[in-house]
Design a protein around this motif. Structure first.
Motif, PDB file in Angstrom:
ATOM      1  N   SER A  53       2.731 -22.697 -20.852  1.00 25.66           N
ATOM      2  CA  SER A  53       1.641 -23.659 -21.023  1.00 25.66           C
ATOM      3  C   SER A  53       0.581 -23.146 -21.982  1.00 25.66           C
ATOM      4  CB  SER A  53       0.981 -23.965 -19.688  1.00 25.66           C
ATOM      5  OG  SER A  53       1.916 -24.023 -18.671  1.00 25.66           O
ATOM      6  N   ASN A  54       0.871 -22.011 -22.639  1.00 25.65           N
ATOM      7  CA  ASN A  54      -0.093 -21.429 -23.575  1.00 25.65           C
ATOM      8  C   ASN A  54      -1.427 -21.107 -22.918  1.00 25.65           C
ATOM      9  OD1 ASN A  54       1.604 -21.417 -25.772  1.00 25.65           O
ATOM     10  ND2 ASN A  54       1.106 -23.532 -26.275  1.00 25.65           N
ATOM     11  N   ILE A  55      -1.400 -20.718 -21.637  1.00 26.44           N
ATOM     12  CA  ILE A  55      -2.645 -20.299 -20.996  1.00 26.44           C
ATOM     13  C   ILE A  55      -2.838 -18.829 -21.324  1.00 26.44           C
ATOM     14  CG2 ILE A  55      -3.892 -20.057 -18.832  1.00 26.44           C
ATOM     15  CD1 ILE A  55      -2.142 -22.193 -17.652  1.00 26.44           C
ATOM     16  N   PRO A  56      -3.924 -18.491 -21.975  1.00 23.65           N
ATOM     17  CA  PRO A  56      -4.099 -17.091 -22.337  1.00 23.65           C
ATOM     18  C   PRO A  56      -4.463 -16.238 -21.123  1.00 23.65           C
ATOM     19  CG  PRO A  56      -5.972 -18.386 -23.062  1.00 23.65           C
ATOM     20  CD  PRO A  56      -5.033 -19.322 -22.378  1.00 23.65           C
ATOM     21  N   LYS A 356     -16.086 -20.369 -11.359  1.00 23.71           N
ATOM     22  CA  LYS A 356     -15.426 -21.637 -11.689  1.00 23.71           C
ATOM     23  C   LYS A 356     -15.935 -22.155 -13.021  1.00 23.71           C
ATOM     24  CE  LYS A 356     -13.691 -24.828  -8.973  1.00 23.71           C
ATOM     25  NZ  LYS A 356     -13.576 -25.912  -8.008  1.00 23.71           N
ATOM     26  N   THR A 357     -17.238 -22.012 -13.245  1.00 22.53           N
ATOM     27  CA  THR A 357     -17.777 -22.434 -14.539  1.00 22.53           C
ATOM     28  C   THR A 357     -17.198 -21.569 -15.650  1.00 22.53           C
ATOM     29  OG1 THR A 357     -19.793 -23.091 -13.421  1.00 22.53           O
ATOM     30  CG2 THR A 357     -19.897 -22.878 -15.800  1.00 22.53           C
ATOM     31  N   ASN A 360     -13.679 -22.576 -16.388  1.00 20.80           N
ATOM     32  CA  ASN A 360     -13.627 -23.904 -16.982  1.00 20.80           C
ATOM     33  C   ASN A 360     -14.048 -23.865 -18.448  1.00 20.80           C
ATOM     34  OD1 ASN A 360     -13.230 -26.824 -16.331  1.00 20.80           O
ATOM     35  ND2 ASN A 360     -15.253 -26.876 -17.244  1.00 20.80           N
ATOM     36  N   GLN A 361     -15.032 -23.023 -18.750  1.00 16.82           N
ATOM     37  CA  GLN A 361     -15.514 -22.957 -20.134  1.00 16.82           C
ATOM     38  C   GLN A 361     -14.594 -22.116 -20.999  1.00 16.82           C
ATOM     39  OE1 GLN A 361     -17.590 -25.036 -20.789  1.00 16.82           O
ATOM     40  NE2 GLN A 361     -19.300 -25.157 -19.388  1.00 16.82           N
ATOM     41  N   GLY A 363     -11.256 -21.324 -20.130  1.00 19.57           N
ATOM     42  CA  GLY A 363      -9.841 -21.657 -19.986  1.00 19.57           C
ATOM     43  C   GLY A 363      -9.013 -20.539 -19.387  1.00 19.57           C
ATOM     44  N   THR A 365      -8.141 -19.293 -16.393  1.00 23.47           N
ATOM     45  CA  THR A 365      -8.172 -19.495 -14.952  1.00 23.47           C
ATOM     46  C   THR A 365      -7.685 -18.278 -14.173  1.00 23.47           C
ATOM     47  OG1 THR A 365      -7.592 -21.750 -15.484  1.00 23.47           O
ATOM     48  CG2 THR A 365      -7.587 -21.147 -13.173  1.00 23.47           C
TER      49      THR A 365
ATOM     50  N   PRO B  39       0.790 -22.511 -31.719  1.00 23.56           N
ATOM     51  CA  PRO B  39       1.650 -23.003 -30.643  1.00 23.56           C
ATOM     52  C   PRO B  39       3.121 -22.809 -30.941  1.00 23.56           C
ATOM     53  CG  PRO B  39       0.241 -24.764 -31.526  1.00 23.56           C
ATOM     54  CD  PRO B  39      -0.057 -23.544 -32.287  1.00 23.56           C
ATOM     55  N   GLN B 116     -14.189 -29.508 -13.068  1.00 19.50           N
ATOM     56  CA  GLN B 116     -13.622 -28.165 -13.099  1.00 19.50           C
ATOM     57  C   GLN B 116     -12.133 -28.157 -12.816  1.00 19.50           C
ATOM     58  OE1 GLN B 116     -16.247 -26.303 -10.303  1.00 19.50           O
ATOM     59  NE2 GLN B 116     -17.472 -25.436 -11.949  1.00 19.50           N
ATOM     60  N   GLU B 117     -11.666 -29.158 -12.088  1.00 19.21           N
ATOM     61  CA  GLU B 117     -10.242 -29.179 -11.738  1.00 19.21           C
ATOM     62  C   GLU B 117      -9.378 -29.684 -12.874  1.00 19.21           C
ATOM     63  OE1 GLU B 117     -10.778 -30.368  -7.019  1.00 19.21           O
ATOM     64  OE2 GLU B 117     -10.558 -31.880  -8.550  1.00 19.21           O
ATOM     65  N   ARG B 118     -10.002 -30.435 -13.816  1.00 22.02           N
ATOM     66  CA  ARG B 118      -9.180 -31.232 -14.722  1.00 22.02           C
ATOM     67  C   ARG B 118      -8.286 -30.419 -15.631  1.00 22.02           C
ATOM     68  NH1 ARG B 118     -14.109 -33.501 -18.540  1.00 22.02           N
ATOM     69  NH2 ARG B 118     -15.220 -31.525 -18.593  1.00 22.02           N
ATOM     70  N   PHE B 119      -8.797 -29.267 -16.181  1.00 20.95           N
ATOM     71  CA  PHE B 119      -7.950 -28.539 -17.137  1.00 20.95           C
ATOM     72  C   PHE B 119      -6.780 -27.833 -16.457  1.00 20.95           C
ATOM     73  CE2 PHE B 119     -12.088 -28.617 -19.550  1.00 20.95           C
ATOM     74  CZ  PHE B 119     -11.741 -29.771 -20.221  1.00 20.95           C
ATOM     75  N   PRO B 120      -7.027 -27.096 -15.350  1.00 23.25           N
ATOM     76  CA  PRO B 120      -5.867 -26.548 -14.645  1.00 23.25           C
ATOM     77  C   PRO B 120      -4.850 -27.620 -14.262  1.00 23.25           C
ATOM     78  CG  PRO B 120      -7.861 -25.538 -13.824  1.00 23.25           C
ATOM     79  CD  PRO B 120      -8.291 -26.618 -14.789  1.00 23.25           C
ATOM     80  N   GLN B 123      -2.860 -28.134 -17.334  1.00 22.01           N
ATOM     81  CA  GLN B 123      -2.100 -26.921 -17.656  1.00 22.01           C
ATOM     82  C   GLN B 123      -0.909 -26.745 -16.727  1.00 22.01           C
ATOM     83  OE1 GLN B 123      -5.351 -24.215 -17.277  1.00 22.01           O
ATOM     84  NE2 GLN B 123      -5.742 -24.099 -19.469  1.00 22.01           N
ATOM     85  N   ARG B 140     -11.189 -26.461 -26.368  1.00 19.76           N
ATOM     86  CA  ARG B 140     -10.268 -27.153 -25.473  1.00 19.76           C
ATOM     87  C   ARG B 140      -8.958 -27.467 -26.185  1.00 19.76           C
ATOM     88  NH1 ARG B 140     -14.596 -31.237 -22.570  1.00 19.76           N
ATOM     89  NH2 ARG B 140     -15.516 -29.643 -21.238  1.00 19.76           N
ATOM     90  N   THR B 143      -7.747 -22.787 -27.070  1.00 19.69           N
ATOM     91  CA  THR B 143      -7.559 -21.806 -25.987  1.00 19.69           C
ATOM     92  C   THR B 143      -7.268 -22.455 -24.651  1.00 19.69           C
ATOM     93  OG1 THR B 143      -9.952 -21.700 -25.781  1.00 19.69           O
ATOM     94  CG2 THR B 143      -8.892 -19.925 -26.991  1.00 19.69           C
ATOM     95  N   VAL B 144      -7.859 -23.621 -24.380  1.00 15.91           N
ATOM     96  CA  VAL B 144      -7.581 -24.272 -23.099  1.00 15.91           C
ATOM     97  C   VAL B 144      -6.183 -24.884 -23.109  1.00 15.91           C
ATOM     98  CG1 VAL B 144      -8.411 -25.999 -21.456  1.00 15.91           C
ATOM     99  CG2 VAL B 144     -10.039 -24.645 -22.724  1.00 15.91           C
ATOM    100  N   GLY B 183     -19.326 -27.101 -15.206  1.00 13.52           N
ATOM    101  CA  GLY B 183     -17.996 -27.134 -15.796  1.00 13.52           C
ATOM    102  C   GLY B 183     -17.834 -28.169 -16.878  1.00 13.52           C
ATOM    103  N   THR B 184     -18.934 -28.560 -17.512  1.00 11.95           N
ATOM    104  CA  THR B 184     -18.850 -29.576 -18.553  1.00 11.95           C
ATOM    105  C   THR B 184     -19.480 -29.042 -19.827  1.00 11.95           C
ATOM    106  OG1 THR B 184     -20.948 -30.423 -17.792  1.00 11.95           O
ATOM    107  CG2 THR B 184     -19.004 -31.482 -16.932  1.00 11.95           C
ATOM    108  N   LEU B 261      -1.075 -32.074 -22.383  1.00 12.87           N
ATOM    109  CA  LEU B 261      -0.768 -30.655 -22.525  1.00 12.87           C
ATOM    110  C   LEU B 261      -0.232 -30.395 -23.924  1.00 12.87           C
ATOM    111  CD1 LEU B 261      -0.609 -27.945 -21.065  1.00 12.87           C
ATOM    112  CD2 LEU B 261       1.720 -28.518 -20.422  1.00 12.87           C
ATOM    113  N   GLN B 262      -0.711 -29.309 -24.533  1.00 17.51           N
ATOM    114  CA  GLN B 262      -0.281 -28.938 -25.878  1.00 17.51           C
ATOM    115  C   GLN B 262       1.202 -28.610 -25.873  1.00 17.51           C
ATOM    116  OE1 GLN B 262      -3.234 -26.535 -27.946  1.00 17.51           O
ATOM    117  NE2 GLN B 262      -1.679 -24.978 -28.082  1.00 17.51           N
TER     118      GLN B 262
END
Lengths: 399, 369
Positions: A53-56, A356-357, A360-361, A363, A365, B39, B116-120, B123, B140, B143-144, B183-184, B261-262
């Motif tokens: 998933s390209n999660i670093p 969590k912040t 989220n900022q 990426g 996790t 990618p 905060q939940e949305r990106f995981p 992924q 986003r 890296t996200v 988280g925004t 998702l990328q």
């Protein structure tokens, strides 16, 4: 090794796969291997998933600029790094947990003893408290306290309390707080001196009591002596420089908020209150159980010797009950610390909230979650280590 | 007895080190082939079959449902009504994608997600597409690990304050407490805006939008900040909407749009062209009401959009007439806007820069051909 008394031929005839000792070791090796494989599978699965998933991963991002605001705890600017933000969160968690543990213990002991009181009203109120609080989920209690109590306090413009000393509003509690004045540096030697005097007095008093072989306390004497030196120092400093070494910084309205003094935020209050009230209910039950575990004869003997009920509790029952109380108490302390992560629901900047912040900022996790887990684990291990040491010291009393 | 738990700690440390180790390795991979896009370089290096990342459409079809990550707390964009139905501007795009894939706009499972939940959730493929007022930013996108479809709503961050406080600009807010959702990008923009003006900020950060609004409404904060679209829908929910005012400042650019998702170009193309199709439908005057009769239109642009001419849908892995199902289900872009945010809604949000490019806005759909 062969001490079974059987002939060597007998041992030789047993093949290794039927030898119980070999089998036992073999079974353990296989078990460890299986557990290891399971963990390896889970770990490689995670790494593979993250890569797909390209999660670093990795922790290098911790040096990047955080950019988000935190307005609680030690000094922090949005220009600081993620690592600094993480530390701010960690300190906030420790702050609320440490204070919560102290307050919950005090409240819990009082309620636990009250539950065994011969006074019907006291007993019933204490028991109602325990039943009520123990059966409400903590998060519900927290949100109730924050939304239903803290936010309903007067707005900051109409803050209640003593003007310039203690002001309560729904933004928190603003208090007057001493700050150092120009002559503070002159006073410092006296503070150091007071510490020395304190130690000297304590030792002297302890030796004296030992020599005359009488019971008595040394600490109050030492504290009194320290206090005397500090006050004397302050008076002399004031006489020399014409200024008292401390000034009282009073909270006063300026712009939108109260500035000056020190302040505890409403979120901190709500979390502290929730954790304290909740954990105290459990501690009360532990205390009650511990006291009930001390045999009835102890109390009767103490009363027969003419001790008052209060003395009986303080000198005879409670010290013995402590032995039963401490181990489950450790659990409650750990629970309280871990439960502080619920602060996220009411906007308290604790470790979990900040983390969590951060993820989220950034990426990242998984690395952040690992850091959070390691932090909570370290805090918990440290707490139980301290409690284990204390527990062992208490056990020495046993004969 | 003293360090019974020590192995656990050691285990955690080992895990941390392993993570650090593999983190050290991955940035090195792209530098070996600087010419390639990251990618592609990474999927090539993983030896994982490309199909593993390129099968979202098949997964969605096999499941029989599209899982759409949405907001359930932002009236106008994504919220739940009294009957438990999701509706809003973002929700209609979920329906549009479901209509394109299945020909049936009801085959959507909505997954309400916090900021905060949305990106995981994206992924880990918990959701197929994220349409949750998400701002398109470079971090986003890289890296996200997201890919953004075209912007469906051009927004900007605003500030809501009490009229009684006599605030006319951000400069009047030195030392103010501001409630914000964590988280925004909002949180970062808020810090930036105050920092660049040398103002003291007391941010009060909540995990959910509703908690932040409740705290603002109770006077815990002097200001509440979020995207202007969010402020408008929040204002209606406050106890006394008339006591509050939205300042005339825009703290940021917030292009909101769907994200996937990328790594799955086909799926990204589908989401992208459903959105462009809706833009084009408005420009060409194809509406929910007239789409059937438009099938007989002579305009080649309309004929291609509706799949009467050409094989454009096949290139996406869809039916050629997928836009017919989409428009039948939700109407064109303008109809989606008016239904959720337009003059007949409590929000009455002017189109502004979200008008068609022909009307001076930024909504511009590349041609269907």
């Amino acid at each position: 090794m062969a001490s079974t008394g059987l002939s060597p031929e007998y041992h030789r005839r047993i093949p290794f796969y039927r030898n119980v000792k070999t089998l036992a070791i073999l079974a353990q090796v296989v078990f460890i291997l299986l557990v290891g494989l399971l963990f390896w599978y889970l770990y490689s699965n995670m790494v593979e998933g993250m890569r797909r998933s390209n999660i670093p991963s990795g922790f290098d991002f911790l040096d990047d600029t955080a950019g988000f605001p935190i307005s609680e705890g030690i000094a922090y600017e949005p220009t600081d790094t993620y690592a600094r933000a993480f530390v701010v969160g960690l300190v906030n968690t420790l702050r609320v947990s440490a204070l919560g543990i102290v307050l919950a213990t005090l409240l819990g002991i009082v309620i636990g003893i009250a539950r065994l009181s011969s006074n019907w009203l006291l007993r019933t109120v204490a028991s109602a408290y325990v039943q009520l609080i123990r059966n409400i989920p903590l998060i519900v209690l927290l949100i109730f306290i924050f939304v239903g109590v803290i936010l309903k306090l007067p707005r900051v413009r109409d803050a209640v309390g003593i003007e310039g000393v203690l002001l309560l509003s729904n933004r928190g509690l603003a208090m007057a707080w001493p700050r150092s004045s120009d002559s503070y540096n002159l006073w410092v030697p006296w503070l150091v001196g007071s510490l020395v005097v304190g130690v000297v007095v304590y030792e002297a008093r302890r030796r004296y009591l030992k020599r005359v072989d009488r019971p008595g306390a040394s600490l109050p004497w030492a504290l009194l002596a320290m206090f005397g030196v500090i006050v004397l120092g302050a008076v002399i400093t004031t006489l020399i420089s014409g200024r008292f070494p401390l000034v009282l910084d009073r909270p006063r309205p300026a712009g939108f908020n109260l500035v000056g003094g020190t302040a505890l935020t409403g979120e901190f209050f709500a979390l502290l209150m929730g954790l304290t009230l909740y954990t105290a209910a459990f501690i009360a039950e532990i205390v009650r159980g511990g006291i009930l575990a001390v045999s009835k004869g102890q109390r009767e003997a103490a009363r027969a010797l003419g001790l008052t009920p209060a003395q009986t509790m303080r000198l005879v029952i409670f010290p013995q009950a402590l032995r039963v109380i401490i181990p489950p108490m450790t659990n409650q302390y750990l629970n309280l610390t871990k439960n502080s992560s619920l602060g996220i629901a009411i906007g308290y900047f604790d470790l979990f909230n900040v983390s969590k912040t951060i993820f989220n900022q950034s990426g990242r996790t998984v690395p952040v979650i690992v850091l959070v887990m390691a932090s909570y684990l370290s805090i918990s291990l440290l707490t139980s280590l301290i409690m284990n040491i204390y527990n062992r010291r208490m056990r020495v009393v046993e004969r | 007895m003293r360090f019974k738990q020590a192995p656990v700690l050691v285990g955690m440390l080992v895990l941390a080190l392993l993570l650090a180790a593999c983190g050290g390795a991955s940035p090195a991979a792209p530098t070996e082939s600087p010419g390639q896009n990251t990618p592609q370089a990474q999927t090539g290096a993983t030896q994982a079959p490309v199909a593993a990342t390129g099968n979202t459409l098949q997964v969605v079809r096999d499941r029989g449902q599209l899982i759409c990550g949405v907001n359930n707390q932002l009236p106008g964009f994504g919220s739940v009504d009294a009957q438990g139905n999701f509706n809003g501007f973002d929700i209609d795009f979920c329906k549009a994608i479901a209509a394109a894939v299945f020909g049936d706009a009801t085959k959507v499972q909505y997954r309400p997600l916090s900021a905060q939940e949305r990106f995981p959730a994206v992924q880990t493929r918990e959701v197929d597409v994220l349409i949750r007022n998400t701002t398109w930013t470079v971090s986003r996108d890289t890296t996200v690990g997201l890919d953004f479809a075209p912007t469906t709503f051009y927004d900007g961050q605003g500030m809501m304050v009490r009229k009684a406080d006599n605030i006319s600009s951000l400069e009047d807010m030195d030392g103010a407490s501001v409630c914000v959702q964590s988280g925004t990008t909002t949180e970062l923009n808020l810090a930036d805006s105050f920092r660049s003006r040398n103002l003291q900020l007391n941010a009060v950060v909540f995990e959910t939008h509703d908690a932040a609004v409740a705290a603002y409404d109770e006077g815990r904060c002097d200001g509440f900040t979020t995207d202007k679209s969010g402020l408008v829908s929040t204002l209606v929910k406050l106890r006394n909407p008339a006591d509050h005012v939205i300042l005339d400042v825009t703290m940021s650019k917030e292009p909101l749009g769907p994200a996937v998702l990328q790594g799955d170009t086909q799926w990204k193309d589908i989401v992208t062209w459903v959105v462009f199709g809706l833009f084009n439908a408005e420009e060409l005057g194809v509406t929910q009401a007239n789409v059937e009769s438009m099938l007989n239109s002579d305009d080649p642009n309309i004929r291609r959009l509706l799949g009467v001419e050409g094989e454009l849908g096949q290139g996406l892995g869809l039916d050629n007439d997928f836009m017919v199902d989409v428009i039948k289900a939700v109407g064109n872009y303008g109809e989606i806007y008016d239904r959720n945010l337009g003059p007949n809604t409590p929000f009455n949000l002017p189109r502004g820069i979200n008008a068609q490019w022909t009307d001076g806005g930024l909504i511009y759909g590349p041609p269907f051909r």
